[in-house]
Write an enzyme that holds these catalytic residues in place. Structure first.
Site, PDB file in Angstrom:
ATOM      1  CB  CYS A  65      -0.951  -0.030   1.076  1.00 12.29           C
ATOM      2  SG  CYS A  65      -2.026  -1.336   1.036  1.00 12.29           S
ATOM      3  CG  HIS A 117      -3.693   3.111   1.380  1.00 12.60           C
ATOM      4  ND1 HIS A 117      -3.647   2.811  -0.211  1.00 12.60           N
ATOM      5  CD2 HIS A 117      -3.803   1.977   1.977  1.00 12.60           C
ATOM      6  CE1 HIS A 117      -3.830   1.312  -0.114  1.00 12.60           C
ATOM      7  NE2 HIS A 117      -3.974   1.109   1.044  1.00 12.60           N
ATOM      8  CG  ASN A 163      -6.548  -1.253  -0.058  1.00 10.77           C
ATOM      9  OD1 ASN A 163      -5.752  -0.836  -0.838  1.00 10.77           O
ATOM     10  ND2 ASN A 163      -5.832  -2.082   1.121  1.00 10.77           N
TER      11      ASN A 163
HETATM   12  N1  ACO Z   1     -18.816  -9.602   6.582  1.00 13.90           N
HETATM   13  C1  ACO Z   1     -19.139 -10.093   7.912  1.00 13.90           C
HETATM   14  N2  ACO Z   1     -18.636 -10.253   9.194  1.00 13.90           N
HETATM   15  C2  ACO Z   1     -17.401 -10.326   8.978  1.00 13.90           C
HETATM   16  C3  ACO Z   1     -16.691 -10.076   7.916  1.00 13.90           C
HETATM   17  C4  ACO Z   1     -17.015  -9.635   6.540  1.00 13.90           C
HETATM   18  N3  ACO Z   1     -16.836  -9.617   5.554  1.00 13.90           N
HETATM   19  N4  ACO Z   1     -15.208 -10.083   8.196  1.00 13.90           N
HETATM   20  C5  ACO Z   1     -15.033 -10.303   9.419  1.00 13.90           C
HETATM   21  N5  ACO Z   1     -16.333 -10.423   9.882  1.00 13.90           N
HETATM   22  C6  ACO Z   1     -16.661 -10.635  11.279  1.00 13.90           C
HETATM   23  C7  ACO Z   1     -15.647 -11.255  12.081  1.00 13.90           C
HETATM   24  O1  ACO Z   1     -15.695 -12.787  12.081  1.00 13.90           O
HETATM   25  C8  ACO Z   1     -16.041 -10.887  13.532  1.00 13.90           C
HETATM   26  O2  ACO Z   1     -17.134 -11.633  13.955  1.00 13.90           O
HETATM   27  P1  ACO Z   1     -17.043 -12.311  15.728  1.00 13.90           P
HETATM   28  O3  ACO Z   1     -17.330 -11.085  16.313  1.00 13.90           O
HETATM   29  O4  ACO Z   1     -18.241 -13.223  15.678  1.00 13.90           O
HETATM   30  O5  ACO Z   1     -15.688 -12.833  16.017  1.00 13.90           O
HETATM   31  C9  ACO Z   1     -16.631  -9.494  13.399  1.00 13.90           C
HETATM   32  O6  ACO Z   1     -17.185  -9.414  12.051  1.00 13.90           O
HETATM   33  C10 ACO Z   1     -15.746  -8.414  13.761  1.00 13.90           C
HETATM   34  O7  ACO Z   1     -14.394  -8.704  13.043  1.00 13.90           O
HETATM   35  P2  ACO Z   1     -13.422  -7.692  13.319  1.00 13.90           P
HETATM   36  O8  ACO Z   1     -12.135  -8.309  12.793  1.00 13.90           O
HETATM   37  O9  ACO Z   1     -13.277  -7.419  14.834  1.00 13.90           O
HETATM   38  O10 ACO Z   1     -14.024  -6.289  12.328  1.00 13.90           O
HETATM   39  P3  ACO Z   1     -13.234  -4.843  12.476  1.00 13.90           P
HETATM   40  O11 ACO Z   1     -14.187  -4.032  12.889  1.00 13.90           O
HETATM   41  O12 ACO Z   1     -12.034  -5.179  12.968  1.00 13.90           O
HETATM   42  O13 ACO Z   1     -13.066  -4.762  10.928  1.00 13.90           O
HETATM   43  C11 ACO Z   1     -11.167  -4.753   8.970  1.00 13.90           C
HETATM   44  C12 ACO Z   1     -12.387  -5.719  10.007  1.00 13.90           C
HETATM   45  C13 ACO Z   1     -12.419  -4.316   8.145  1.00 13.90           C
HETATM   46  C14 ACO Z   1     -10.647  -5.859   8.410  1.00 13.90           C
HETATM   47  C15 ACO Z   1     -10.476  -4.121   9.886  1.00 13.90           C
HETATM   48  O14 ACO Z   1      -9.712  -4.612  10.915  1.00 13.90           O
HETATM   49  C16 ACO Z   1      -9.637  -3.042   9.094  1.00 13.90           C
HETATM   50  O15 ACO Z   1      -9.830  -2.437   8.249  1.00 13.90           O
HETATM   51  N6  ACO Z   1      -8.042  -3.647   9.281  1.00 13.90           N
HETATM   52  C17 ACO Z   1      -7.145  -2.726   8.577  1.00 13.90           C
HETATM   53  C18 ACO Z   1      -6.933  -2.973   7.114  1.00 13.90           C
HETATM   54  C19 ACO Z   1      -5.667  -2.319   6.396  1.00 13.90           C
HETATM   55  O16 ACO Z   1      -5.244  -1.204   6.981  1.00 13.90           O
HETATM   56  N7  ACO Z   1      -5.064  -2.870   5.702  1.00 13.90           N
HETATM   57  C20 ACO Z   1      -3.604  -2.306   5.290  1.00 13.90           C
HETATM   58  C21 ACO Z   1      -3.613  -2.018   4.043  1.00 13.90           C
HETATM   59  S1  ACO Z   1      -3.832  -3.629   3.090  1.00 13.90           S
HETATM   60  C22 ACO Z   1      -2.066  -3.840   2.310  1.00 13.90           C
HETATM   61  O17 ACO Z   1      -1.057  -3.343   2.637  1.00 13.90           O
HETATM   62  C23 ACO Z   1      -1.900  -5.111   1.366  1.00 13.90           C
END
Ligand code: ACO
Length: 335
Positions: free
Chosen positions: A110, A261, A291
């Site tokens: 990224c 980003h 993304n």
């Molecule tokens: N649909 C429905 N439910 C989902 C999904 C989905 N797509 N994905 C996860 N869940 C569920 C999980 O299983 C979890 O369920 P549980 O509570 O029963 O265990 C619940 O939703 C909450 O999951 P979290 O992982 O806690 O959700 P969070 O609010 O943290 O969001 C996310 C997840 C969107 C991935 C977030 O953590 C995020 O954006 N992280 C950073 C991403 C990023 O910056 N990446 C860097 C760039 S990428 C690169 O460099 C290649």
């Protein structure tokens, strides 16, 4: 002499994939995706379009704005090359019919586009090259687990490409506004590599890089500790943005537009809040593209430079965070 980035261009494949489309493939919902990420839709390629094909389509829009002025090097950033090797730089070179100019490949995920600008700026200011085609391009759709097992990552990513040209000039000739490259700062911390990575295929695996076990365990797909990545992303993007603003000696209130980003709309809102930049000065594309990793910032800049009323000397700040971990910020100014 300063370096400028000009002739921004983008290419997004035409196929739109909505959250409802993904809900047919995995246990997810439009509501969850929008609430947690801000994403409404993204673009996916259709066979046989590859990452270098997207890059070439975007680059045509950049080269056309140069009105015949040649580029003498390519720097191409992607985490999703057409092949394990060679990288996409050489493929872009030959598909565009360019002469035998050097093609550098950048692997900083990224942060890849900002790392590429950093390198391009240094090379043109050293007069090593005159005009460098800088590319960020990704095809994620064929590299993510589009089942419920991979839903935390699969809903985030889309395909696309963005390009520009970096040169050591005071004035731009391109149709859309150019950006003077001012202060910048790049960082990495490989101690966190496993928090966001794709383990397969790689030389860490024996006796061969491709093993049935890794395929069975779905390690050919990226994995992420989402919450940790989220926390680090906010902290680092704020930190590095403050640092480049301090180097220029300006407060964030002087920045006309932040084009960050696009990993998660909540990340960007938190970065904006911490910098004291209100939503109307934060330029987001995540709703429509998700993304697109290394392509995200040039796609965002190409939109912003064409759509937002800007004036010469306006400051534009881009910051990024991603796998590695790598992160960085670049402060620019409308020419
Ligand atoms: N649909 C429905 N439910 C989902 C999904 C989905 N797509 N994905 C996860 N869940 C569920 C999980 O299983 C979890 O369920 P549980 O509570 O029963 O265990 C619940 O939703 C909450 O999951 P979290 O992982 O806690 O959700 P969070 O609010 O943290 O969001 C996310 C997840 C969107 C991935 C977030 O953590 C995020 O954006 N992280 C950073 C991403 C990023 O910056 N990446 C860097 C760039 S990428 C690169 O460099 C290649």
């Amino acid at each position: 002499m300063t370096a400028i980035a000009q002739a921004f261009s983008r290419y997004l494949p035409p196929k739109v994939v909505t959250n409802d489309d993904l809900s047919k493939l995995m246990e997810t919902s439009d509501e969850w995706i929008q609430k947690r990420t801000g994403i409404k839709e993204r673009r996916f390629v259709e066979a046989p379009t590859t990452t270098s094909d997207l890059a070439v389509e975007a680059a045509k829009g950049t080269l056309e704005q140069l009105e015949g002025k040649p580029v003498d090097a390519i720097i191409a950033a992607t985490l999703s090359p057409d092949f394990d090797f060679p990288g996409i730089g050489v493929l872009v070179q030959t598909k565009l019919g360019l002469p035998e100019i050097p093609a550098f490949d950048i692997r900083n995920q990224c942060s890849g586009f900002l790392y590429s600008l950093e390198l391009a700026k240094a090379l043109v200011l050293q007069k090593q090259y005159e005009r460098i085609l800088v590319v960020g391009a990704e095809v994620h759709s064929t590299g993510i687990d589009l089942t419920s097992r991979g839903r935390d990552i699969a809903v985030l990513f889309g395909d696309g490409a963005g390009t520009c040209v970096v040169s050591a000039e005071e004035h731009a000739s391109s149709r859309i506004p150019a950006l003077r490259l001012l202060q910048s700062e790049m960082h990495s911390d490989g101690a966190h590599a496993s928090k966001l990575w794709c383990q397969h295929i790689g030389s860490a695996h024996f006796p061969t890089r491709v093993t049935q076990e890794l395929l069975d365990e779905a390690k050919c797909f990226p994995t992420m500790e989402g919450k940790k990545v989220f926390e680090h992303a906010v902290k680092r993007m704020v930190e590095v943005s403050h640092s480049v603003l301090a180097k220029e000696g300006i407060p964030a209130s002087k920045v006309r537009l932040v084009v960050p980003h696009q990993a998660n709309l909540r990340i960007n809102t938190m970065v904006g809040d911490a910098l004291g930049v209100p939503g109307d000065r934060l330029f987001n594309t995540i709703e429509r593209y998700g993304n697109t990793t290394a392509a995200t910032i040039p796609i965002g800049l190409s939109h912003a430079l064409m759509e937002v009323p800007l004036h010469p000397e306006d400051y534009i700040l881009s910051c990024a965070f991603g796998s590695g971990f790598t992160w960085g910020a670049t402060l620019m100014q409308v020419v």
